[in-house]
Design an enzyme around this catalytic site. Structure first.
Site, PDB file in Angstrom:
ATOM      1  N   GLU A 127       0.856  -1.189   0.000  1.00  0.00           N
ATOM      2  CA  GLU A 127       0.000   0.000   0.000  1.00  0.00           C
ATOM      3  C   GLU A 127       0.892   1.240   0.000  1.00  0.00           C
ATOM      4  OE1 GLU A 127      -3.956  -0.794   2.235  1.00  0.00           O
ATOM      5  OE2 GLU A 127      -2.360  -1.589   3.509  1.00  0.00           O
ATOM      6  N   ASN A 179      -5.902  -1.993   6.845  1.00  0.00           N
ATOM      7  CA  ASN A 179      -6.222  -1.887   8.270  1.00  0.00           C
ATOM      8  C   ASN A 179      -7.474  -1.071   8.530  1.00  0.00           C
ATOM      9  OD1 ASN A 179      -4.216  -3.540   9.273  1.00  0.00           O
ATOM     10  ND2 ASN A 179      -2.711  -1.895   9.396  1.00  0.00           N
TER      11      ASN A 179
END
Length: 297
Positions: free
Chosen positions: A154, A193
């Site tokens: 990411e 997350n």
């Protein structure tokens, strides 16, 4: 655009060791930096223990695995570790005071050409950009645990990150076998997350407030969604220390979360850190949730 060939990974913990080996496995020259001889010894052990996973999941031969090992060196002196670095990937503890200090030291030690990337799970890059002395060459690149299988990277910049540097890191991520997940703006928790931690937090609250035990919670999720593991399996995969630190950031002012944080801290104090230590909510390498009878009992 300069090719990234010399990579320094700062921090030889669970994820730092994985990042280092994955880069080396894909042909990059890697230096692992850590703060002392004991930490370096532990990092060497973690990296060598990846052999079985790469043979199983990546179909790597012993010769291929050994070739990756030969491309890794280790250093406890920061200046030595970054002397020729095209890229430094920071994977040190998720404590702002430690990261601020590290980047200030790194800014003095690294060549002007060097790009800095943080693997922080919690903090957006603008938190530390000014410490780097090169905010145009700084961004976040976040990896998931077991990166050879869970191969996302990411990538998150700031409004100061040079677009050409961002594109270079996207290209680098592909070179080391990752799928680049490109974020258009800063987001604490990135994509993964932001999705995962609410699930783990909700499951933890059910357990901490004695609504249901971890196995029951995981079975419910697995049966109802078809997922291969439940939220407590994710706790073990992410690592209880990492999960605890993230939940502290998100839930520390929530009195309802205190029982969960206390229970997690008790497990951490007992050395039950998840897959890393062979025991968390499950025992490894053969956790109960992989047993065909788990969902039936």
């Amino acid at each position: 655009m300069t090719e990234i060939e010399q990579v320094t990974v700062a921090g030889g913990g669970v994820l730092g060791s994985q990042i280092a080996y994955q880069c080396a496995f894909k042909g990059k020259n890697v230096t692992v930096y850590d703060i002392g001889d004991d930490a370096v010894t532990a990092a060497k052990k973690r990296i060598k223990e990846l052999r079985a996973a790469y043979k199983r999941d990546m179909k790597a031969t012993d010769e291929q695995f050994d070739a990756g090992l030969e491309r890794i060196s280790f250093a406890t002196d920061l200046g030595e570790a970054v002397r020729n670095a095209d890229l430094v990937i920071e994977a040190i503890p998720e404590k702002p005071s430690i990261k601020h200090g590290f980047y200030r030291s790194l800014a003095k030690a690294a060549p002007e050409k060097t790009i800095f990337a943080s693997n922080s799970s919690t903090y957006v890059p603008s938190t530390f950009a000014e410490d780097t002395g090169r905010p145009d060459k700084f961004l976040n690149m976040h990896f998931a645990n077991q990166i050879w299988r869970m191969n996302t990277a990411e990538i998150m910049g700031t409004d100061q990150t040079d677009p050409s540097v961002y594109d270079q890191i996207v290209s680098f991520a592909r070179q080391i076998g990752m799928v680049p997940i490109q974020l258009h703006k800063e987001q604490p928790g990135y994509v993964l997350n932001t999705l995962l931690m609410p699930l783990m937090g909700a499951a933890g609250m059910l357990w901490a407030h004695d609504v249901a035990d971890p196995y029951t919670i995981d079975k419910t999720w697995m049966i109802a969604t078809g997922a291969p593991k439940g939220p407590f399996g994710f706790y073990d995969m992410v690592g209880l220390r990492t999960a605890y630190n993230i939940l502290c950031q998100r839930q520390n002012d929530n009195p309802q979360a205190r029982p969960l944080l206390d229970k997690l801290k008790a497990m951490i104090d007992q050395g039950k850190l998840g897959e890393e230590t062979g025991q968390g909510f499950y025992h490894y390498p053969d956790p109960d949730y992989r047993d065909a009878e788990f969902l039936k009992s």
